[in-house]
Write a protein that holds these residues in place. Structure first.
Motif, mmCIF file in Angstrom:
data_model
loop_
_atom_site.group_PDB
_atom_site.id
_atom_site.type_symbol
_atom_site.label_atom_id
_atom_site.label_comp_id
_atom_site.label_asym_id
_atom_site.label_seq_id
_atom_site.Cartn_x
_atom_site.Cartn_y
_atom_site.Cartn_z
ATOM 1 N N THR A 1 9.250 -3.788 12.446
ATOM 2 C CA THR A 1 9.766 -4.087 11.120
ATOM 3 C C THR A 1 8.665 -3.962 10.087
ATOM 4 O O THR A 1 7.657 -4.645 10.166
ATOM 5 N N LEU A 2 8.856 -3.071 9.126
ATOM 6 C CA LEU A 2 7.953 -2.942 7.981
ATOM 7 C C LEU A 2 6.504 -2.754 8.415
ATOM 8 O O LEU A 2 5.593 -3.373 7.869
ATOM 9 N N GLN A 3 6.287 -1.906 9.382
ATOM 10 C CA GLN A 3 4.938 -1.604 9.835
ATOM 11 C C GLN A 3 4.725 -0.106 9.854
ATOM 12 O O GLN A 3 5.662 0.668 10.069
ATOM 13 N N ALA A 4 3.473 0.295 9.647
ATOM 14 C CA ALA A 4 3.137 1.714 9.702
ATOM 15 C C ALA A 4 3.079 2.142 11.156
ATOM 16 O O ALA A 4 2.073 1.949 11.847
ATOM 17 N N VAL A 5 4.146 2.739 11.630
ATOM 18 C CA VAL A 5 4.215 3.134 13.034
ATOM 19 C C VAL A 5 5.085 4.381 13.158
ATOM 20 O O VAL A 5 6.093 4.531 12.466
ATOM 21 N N THR A 6 4.675 5.297 14.019
ATOM 22 C CA THR A 6 5.439 6.507 14.313
ATOM 23 C C THR A 6 6.526 6.158 15.315
ATOM 24 O O THR A 6 6.233 5.629 16.386
ATOM 25 N N LEU A 7 7.773 6.485 15.007
ATOM 26 C CA LEU A 7 8.896 6.121 15.862
ATOM 27 C C LEU A 7 9.572 7.352 16.453
ATOM 28 O O LEU A 7 9.815 8.335 15.748
ATOM 29 N N ALA A 8 9.896 7.275 17.737
ATOM 30 C CA ALA A 8 10.831 8.210 18.366
ATOM 31 C C ALA A 8 12.168 7.491 18.425
ATOM 32 O O ALA A 8 12.270 6.405 19.010
#
Length: 240
Positions: free
Chosen positions: A99-106
């Motif tokens: 939630t609301l974090q700088a993260v690359t998602l698949a």
């Protein structure tokens, strides 16, 4: 043979056949990064592999996701403690989505419209690790193919950068994550698609990763879809 017994036999055969042909979806996650990562998983109706597992460099691990997996997410967490907690990037509540974090998602939605799988790489929250998604055991048109994203931290706006303990950049926030302003976040419940447009900041991510989701309604350029043959699977690689 008694009709009720025969009917029961047919049902058992059907269920057995269904299990063989329409089993769960196999996933393999590979860590090609030079650092240990913890892999997070989430779904509205299934949280595979207990929600998190550790991968040292060049390790891999497999898990399965149920048929019809909804809002499926897989991401990499960095800078974690020995229990996979207190991560510098990608931290989430245990068994919960980021939630609301700088993260690359698949991201995955399996067995959806006309039985198709839909998948994408999302930078709507930001970027922390290079990632690729490779379909396996699938069939489909040219839209069923490998999707990948890498990112040069040098183009990240200074006020969007996240730093590790040694002063190195570990993530780049999106404008939505950094500001929480509707003009960048375009929350679907309040802002219709006609009024939500890409920003100068989402374009930075788009230039780096043309196939990735970079703002709320970026699906036209970013969604991929495949059909299982007979059961689809996916290989997710970090830093590879």
């Amino acid at each position: 043979m008694d009709n009720s017994l025969w009917s029961g036999t047919l049902i058992l055969l059907f269920l057995s056949f269904g299990t063989l042909v329409y089993g769960n979806h196999p996933f393999t996650v590979i860590n090609r990064c030079s650092q240990t990562i913890w892999v997070g998983t989430f779904g509205d109706d299934d949280i595979p592999a207990g929600g998190s597992f550790k991968l040292d460099p060049n390790q891999r691990q497999s898990f399965t996701a149920i048929r019809g997996w909804t809002s499926g997410r897989v991401w990499g967490k960095t800078g974690c403690d020995s229990n996979g907690r207190n991560c510098k990037t990608g931290e989430a509540p245990r068994g919960g989505r980021t939630t609301l974090q700088a993260v690359t998602l698949a991201e995955f939605g399996l067995d959806k419209w006309q039985g198709m799988d839909f998948y994408d790489i999302s930078l709507v929250d930001g970027f922390n690790l290079p990632i690729s998604i490779k379909p396996t055991g699938t069939k489909g048109d040219s839209n069923c193919r490998v999707q990948a994203c890498n990112f040069n931290f040098g183009v990240c706006p200074n006020n969007f950068k996240e730093y590790g303990p040694n002063g190195q950049i570990v993530a780049c926030k999106s404008a939505c994550t950094a500001t929480r302003e509707d003009q960048y976040c375009c929350p679907s419940s309040r802002v219709p698609e006609s009024q939500c447009r890409p920003s100068q900041y989402s374009e930075i991510f788009k230039r780096q990763c043309p196939d990735a989701y970079t703002w709320a309604y970026d699906y036209k350029d970013s969604d991929r879809n495949c059909r299982g043959n007979p059961v689809s699977g996916y290989e997710i690689t970090f830093c590879g």
